[in-house]
Design a protein around this motif. Structure first.
Motif, PDB file in Angstrom:
ATOM      1  N   VAL A  12       0.849  -1.189   0.000  1.00 21.56           N
ATOM      2  CA  VAL A  12       0.000   0.000   0.000  1.00 21.56           C
ATOM      3  C   VAL A  12       0.882   1.237   0.000  1.00 21.56           C
ATOM      4  O   VAL A  12       2.012   1.203   0.509  1.00 21.56           O
ATOM      5  N   GLN A  13       0.376   2.317  -0.559  1.00 23.63           N
ATOM      6  CA  GLN A  13       1.129   3.567  -0.550  1.00 23.63           C
ATOM      7  C   GLN A  13       1.006   4.255   0.802  1.00 23.63           C
ATOM      8  O   GLN A  13       0.016   4.051   1.526  1.00 23.63           O
ATOM      9  N   ALA A  14       1.987   5.065   1.111  1.00 19.30           N
ATOM     10  CA  ALA A  14       1.937   5.837   2.346  1.00 19.30           C
ATOM     11  C   ALA A  14       0.641   6.648   2.403  1.00 19.30           C
ATOM     12  O   ALA A  14       0.220   7.227   1.394  1.00 19.30           O
ATOM     13  N   GLY A  15       0.029   6.655   3.574  1.00 18.95           N
ATOM     14  CA  GLY A  15      -1.245   7.336   3.750  1.00 18.95           C
ATOM     15  C   GLY A  15      -2.446   6.441   3.536  1.00 18.95           C
ATOM     16  O   GLY A  15      -3.578   6.826   3.849  1.00 18.95           O
ATOM     17  N   GLY A  16      -2.208   5.246   3.010  1.00 15.34           N
ATOM     18  CA  GLY A  16      -3.294   4.318   2.739  1.00 15.34           C
ATOM     19  C   GLY A  16      -3.692   3.503   3.952  1.00 15.34           C
ATOM     20  O   GLY A  16      -3.189   3.711   5.063  1.00 15.34           O
ATOM     21  N   SER A  17      -4.596   2.555   3.714  1.00 13.06           N
ATOM     22  CA  SER A  17      -5.149   1.734   4.794  1.00 13.06           C
ATOM     23  C   SER A  17      -5.127   0.259   4.421  1.00 13.06           C
ATOM     24  O   SER A  17      -5.172  -0.096   3.243  1.00 13.06           O
ATOM     25  N   LEU A  18      -5.048  -0.577   5.442  1.00 15.62           N
ATOM     26  CA  LEU A  18      -5.196  -2.025   5.311  1.00 15.62           C
ATOM     27  C   LEU A  18      -5.921  -2.531   6.542  1.00 15.62           C
ATOM     28  O   LEU A  18      -5.794  -1.934   7.621  1.00 15.62           O
ATOM     29  N   LYS A  19      -6.618  -3.658   6.373  1.00 18.55           N
ATOM     30  CA  LYS A  19      -7.253  -4.304   7.518  1.00 18.55           C
ATOM     31  C   LYS A  19      -6.781  -5.742   7.564  1.00 18.55           C
ATOM     32  O   LYS A  19      -7.010  -6.523   6.643  1.00 18.55           O
ATOM     33  N   LEU A  20      -6.107  -6.088   8.654  1.00 26.51           N
ATOM     34  CA  LEU A  20      -5.639  -7.442   8.880  1.00 26.51           C
ATOM     35  C   LEU A  20      -6.681  -8.239   9.650  1.00 26.51           C
ATOM     36  O   LEU A  20      -7.399  -7.684  10.486  1.00 26.51           O
ATOM     37  N   SER A  21      -6.734  -9.533   9.359  1.00 28.26           N
ATOM     38  CA  SER A  21      -7.607 -10.448  10.084  1.00 28.26           C
ATOM     39  C   SER A  21      -6.784 -11.600  10.631  1.00 28.26           C
ATOM     40  O   SER A  21      -5.753 -11.959  10.064  1.00 28.26           O
ATOM     41  N   CYS A  22      -7.250 -12.169  11.713  1.00 32.88           N
ATOM     42  CA  CYS A  22      -6.624 -13.345  12.306  1.00 32.88           C
ATOM     43  C   CYS A  22      -7.736 -14.291  12.727  1.00 32.88           C
ATOM     44  O   CYS A  22      -8.477 -14.005  13.669  1.00 32.88           O
ATOM     45  N   ALA A  23      -7.838 -15.410  12.020  1.00 31.01           N
ATOM     46  CA  ALA A  23      -8.846 -16.418  12.343  1.00 31.01           C
ATOM     47  C   ALA A  23      -8.275 -17.379  13.374  1.00 31.01           C
ATOM     48  O   ALA A  23      -7.216 -17.973  13.160  1.00 31.01           O
ATOM     49  N   ALA A  24      -8.991 -17.520  14.482  1.00 27.80           N
ATOM     50  CA  ALA A  24      -8.536 -18.373  15.581  1.00 27.80           C
ATOM     51  C   ALA A  24      -9.406 -19.608  15.692  1.00 27.80           C
ATOM     52  O   ALA A  24     -10.617 -19.562  15.459  1.00 27.80           O
ATOM     53  N   SER A  25      -8.791 -20.722  16.065  1.00 25.64           N
ATOM     54  CA  SER A  25      -9.536 -21.954  16.266  1.00 25.64           C
ATOM     55  C   SER A  25      -8.855 -22.793  17.341  1.00 25.64           C
ATOM     56  O   SER A  25      -7.697 -22.560  17.688  1.00 25.64           O
TER      57      SER A  25
END
Length: 127
Positions: A12-25
């Motif tokens: 992603v470029q600077a200033g942008g956004s990301l959303k991380l996920s973590c699936a737990a089991s």
């Protein structure tokens, strides 16, 4: 057996956004606090954020006001919303879970406090 699987990383470029996920089991997700850590090349793994079983949160100063940790106890999933990303946020991001439920030391920022780790997801922020 506890399993953690991260996803959502990318470029992603600077200033942008990301959303991380973590699936737990493997156990009752809602009873445990969860954490996000990151590790850049040549650096030690560092704390990013943690969320208690009841929803309380704590953040590293470097990401406060830019990142938001959250959880969905129905989907057994941990999230990290990352906004206003900077090149220095580039790292492999890991989610982590402790050994004990309802652990009152959940505010600890030490990686040693966590027993289970995902495989990590790469986040690269270009300038």
């Amino acid at each position: 057996q506890v399993q953690l699987v991260e996803s959502g990383g990318g470029l992603v470029q600077a200033g942008g956004s990301l959303k991380l996920s973590c699936a737990a089991s493997g156990r009752a997700f809602s009873r445990y606090h969860m954490g996000w850590f990151r590790q850049a090349p040549g650096k030690e793994r560092e704390f990013v954020a943690a969320i208690a079983w009841a929803g309380g949160t704590i953040y590293a100063d470097l990401v406060k006001d830019r990142f938001t940790i959250s959880r969905d106890n129905i989907k057994n999933t941990l999230y990290l919303q990352m906004n206003s990303l900077k090149p220095e946020d580039t790292a492999v991001y890991y989610c982590a879970a402790p050994r004990d439920s309802y652990d009152t030391t959940w505010r600890s920022v030490s990686p040693a406090q966590y027993a289970y780790w995902g495989q990590g997801t790469q986040v690269t922020v270009s300038s």
